[in-house]
Design an enzyme around this catalytic site. Structure first.
Site, PDB file in Angstrom:
ATOM      1  N   ARG A 113       0.646  -1.289  -0.015  1.00  0.00           N
ATOM      2  CA  ARG A 113       0.072  -0.126  -0.030  1.00  0.00           C
ATOM      3  C   ARG A 113       0.779   1.186  -0.028  1.00  0.00           C
ATOM      4  O   ARG A 113       0.604   2.167  -0.844  1.00  0.00           O
ATOM      5  CB  ARG A 113      -0.789   0.142   1.127  1.00  0.00           C
ATOM      6  CG  ARG A 113      -2.257  -0.570   1.063  1.00  0.00           C
ATOM      7  CD  ARG A 113      -2.635  -1.124   2.300  1.00  0.00           C
ATOM      8  NE  ARG A 113      -1.927  -2.307   2.731  1.00  0.00           N
ATOM      9  CZ  ARG A 113      -1.821  -3.569   2.394  1.00  0.00           C
ATOM     10  NH1 ARG A 113      -2.896  -4.088   1.812  1.00  0.00           N
ATOM     11  NH2 ARG A 113      -0.817  -4.498   2.829  1.00  0.00           N
ATOM     12  N   THR A 114       1.806   1.134   0.757  1.00  0.00           N
ATOM     13  CA  THR A 114       2.544   2.728   0.992  1.00  0.00           C
ATOM     14  C   THR A 114       3.239   3.010  -0.451  1.00  0.00           C
ATOM     15  O   THR A 114       3.060   4.051  -0.852  1.00  0.00           O
ATOM     16  CB  THR A 114       3.419   2.700   2.160  1.00  0.00           C
ATOM     17  OG1 THR A 114       2.757   2.175   3.523  1.00  0.00           O
ATOM     18  CG2 THR A 114       4.159   4.076   2.501  1.00  0.00           C
ATOM     19  N   ARG A 168      11.619   4.160   2.757  1.00  0.00           N
ATOM     20  CA  ARG A 168      11.252   3.070   3.973  1.00  0.00           C
ATOM     21  C   ARG A 168      12.490   2.178   4.211  1.00  0.00           C
ATOM     22  O   ARG A 168      13.144   1.773   3.204  1.00  0.00           O
ATOM     23  CB  ARG A 168      10.098   2.076   3.674  1.00  0.00           C
ATOM     24  CG  ARG A 168       9.970   0.917   4.546  1.00  0.00           C
ATOM     25  CD  ARG A 168       8.602   0.220   4.368  1.00  0.00           C
ATOM     26  NE  ARG A 168       7.431   0.891   4.702  1.00  0.00           N
ATOM     27  CZ  ARG A 168       6.241   0.403   4.655  1.00  0.00           C
ATOM     28  NH1 ARG A 168       5.833  -0.884   4.189  1.00  0.00           N
ATOM     29  NH2 ARG A 168       5.162   0.934   4.851  1.00  0.00           N
ATOM     30  N   HIS A 174       5.744   6.035  11.326  1.00  0.00           N
ATOM     31  CA  HIS A 174       5.069   6.043   9.813  1.00  0.00           C
ATOM     32  C   HIS A 174       4.130   6.888   9.736  1.00  0.00           C
ATOM     33  O   HIS A 174       3.053   7.113   9.749  1.00  0.00           O
ATOM     34  CB  HIS A 174       4.455   4.534   9.845  1.00  0.00           C
ATOM     35  CG  HIS A 174       4.097   4.192   8.282  1.00  0.00           C
ATOM     36  ND1 HIS A 174       4.035   4.960   7.584  1.00  0.00           N
ATOM     37  CD2 HIS A 174       3.543   3.171   7.847  1.00  0.00           C
ATOM     38  CE1 HIS A 174       3.744   4.350   6.200  1.00  0.00           C
ATOM     39  NE2 HIS A 174       3.527   3.291   6.636  1.00  0.00           N
ATOM     40  N   LYS A 200      26.444  -2.735  -1.845  1.00  0.00           N
ATOM     41  CA  LYS A 200      27.842  -2.279  -2.147  1.00  0.00           C
ATOM     42  C   LYS A 200      28.331  -1.631  -1.253  1.00  0.00           C
ATOM     43  O   LYS A 200      29.581  -1.433  -1.230  1.00  0.00           O
ATOM     44  CB  LYS A 200      28.112  -1.738  -3.479  1.00  0.00           C
ATOM     45  CG  LYS A 200      27.607  -2.413  -4.778  1.00  0.00           C
ATOM     46  CD  LYS A 200      27.778  -1.554  -5.838  1.00  0.00           C
ATOM     47  CE  LYS A 200      26.944  -1.804  -7.109  1.00  0.00           C
ATOM     48  NZ  LYS A 200      27.202  -0.855  -8.300  1.00  0.00           N
TER      49      LYS A 200
END
Ligand code: NCD
Length: 303
Positions: free
Chosen positions: A51-52, A101, A129, A80
């Protein structure tokens, strides 16, 4: 330059402005379809999301902009050894706004405030959030017509559930809010969240049995037990089905109770409840797209 790292980055007035723009977009979507013409939103997701990430991308596309990014750590140069700060500086050369995120919590995000383009925190580990909180506040406003004077139950994993922490933080700014915090003892809110409640003189009860308070609730915010944050799988298995909301458990609830969930759902709301008028979690998903459209406009200073 305004970023949304923590919900406290927005004043209550700014939150209300975003909610009001989102409501306007819902009724006048076409008016907004070219607002971000020529703009690019980058989504940098080092943790899974449905969803986000997709709602941010859909929001930017609906505003007439473009999107780029990656959906898992394995496709970024951090594998890396590149630092997040360098990744952000680089992506800032390609995009006008960045959504990120990351499984690591808190502090390292503060360093990203130097970014040349606005950064939105789309979840930092188990901590916060903020764009989900805007989604939740828009949903509550649309369903209940207000946020003040509500009794809100939050149920499930209150320890690791980042959406819960940001939502509680936002709710401390509203008047006469009463919170019923229901979880197994092991998954109660972290101390810093409890301190925020005390500091702001918010009335709250911590319980293991939300059913005792069911008839008082205006909103019931269910959450998933956050498997990925547990150190022991046995502990997760012991706690995972500690509370499952079903038709029987809401027999005494108000007729206009608003049942929310940030999703994904695992087993904490029985599917039979989806047809009940009080189930608002899929409406909440829709609110997420509109509120993110409003948020993008706000952070890009587009009226
Ligand atoms: C939440 C999250 O990622 O914190 N989901 C979401 O963004 N809608 C809730 C969760 O994963 O349980």
């Amino acid at each position: 330059m305004k970023h949304l790292i923590d919900i406290k980055d927005l004043s209550k007035e700014e939150i209300e402005e975003i909610i009001s723009v989102a409501n306007h977009i819902i009724d006048n979507e076409k008016l907004y379809s070219k607002k971000c013409d020529g703009k690019i939103l980058a989504t940098l997701f080092f943790e899974p999301s449905t969803r986000t990430r997709l709602s941010f991308e859909a929001a930017m596309l609906k505003l007439g902009g473009n999107v780029l990014g990656f959906a898992s750590e394995s496709s970024s140069s951090t594998t890396k050894g590149e630092s997040i700060a360098d990744t952000i500086q680089t992506v800032g050369c390609y995009a006008d706004i960045i959504v990120m995120r990351h499984p690591k919590e808190g502090a390292h995000l503060e360093g990203l405030r130097k970014s040349r383009v606005p950064i939105i925190n789309a979840g930092d580990g188990g901590r916060s959030h903020p764009s989900q909180t805007l989604t939740d506040l828009l949903t509550i406003t649309r369903e209940k017509g207000k946020i003040d004077n509500l009794t809100i139950g939050l149920c499930g994993d209150l320890k690791f559930g980042r959406t819960v922490h940001s939502l509680i933080s936002a709710l401390t700014r509203y008047d006469n809010i009463k919170l019923i915090l229901s979880s197994p003892k092991e998954l109660q809110i972290p101390e810093y969240v409890r301190e925020e409640l005390i500091e702001n003189k918010i009335e709250y009860i911590e319980t293991e049995d939300i059913c005792k308070y069911m008839s008082d609730l205006d909103v019931l915010y269910m959450t998933r037990i956050q498997k990925e944050r547990f150190e022991s799988e046995d502990e997760y298995n012991r706690l995972k089905d500690s509370f499952v909301l079903d038709v029987k458990k809401i027999e005494n609830a108000k007729k206009d109770l608003c049942i929310m969930h940030p999703l994904p759902r695992v087993n904490e709301i029985s599917v039979e409840l989806d047809d009940d008028d009080r189930a608002c979690y899929f409406k909440q998903v829709e609110c997420g797209k509109f509120v993110r459209m409003a948020l993008i406009l706000k952070l890009l200073n587009i009226c």
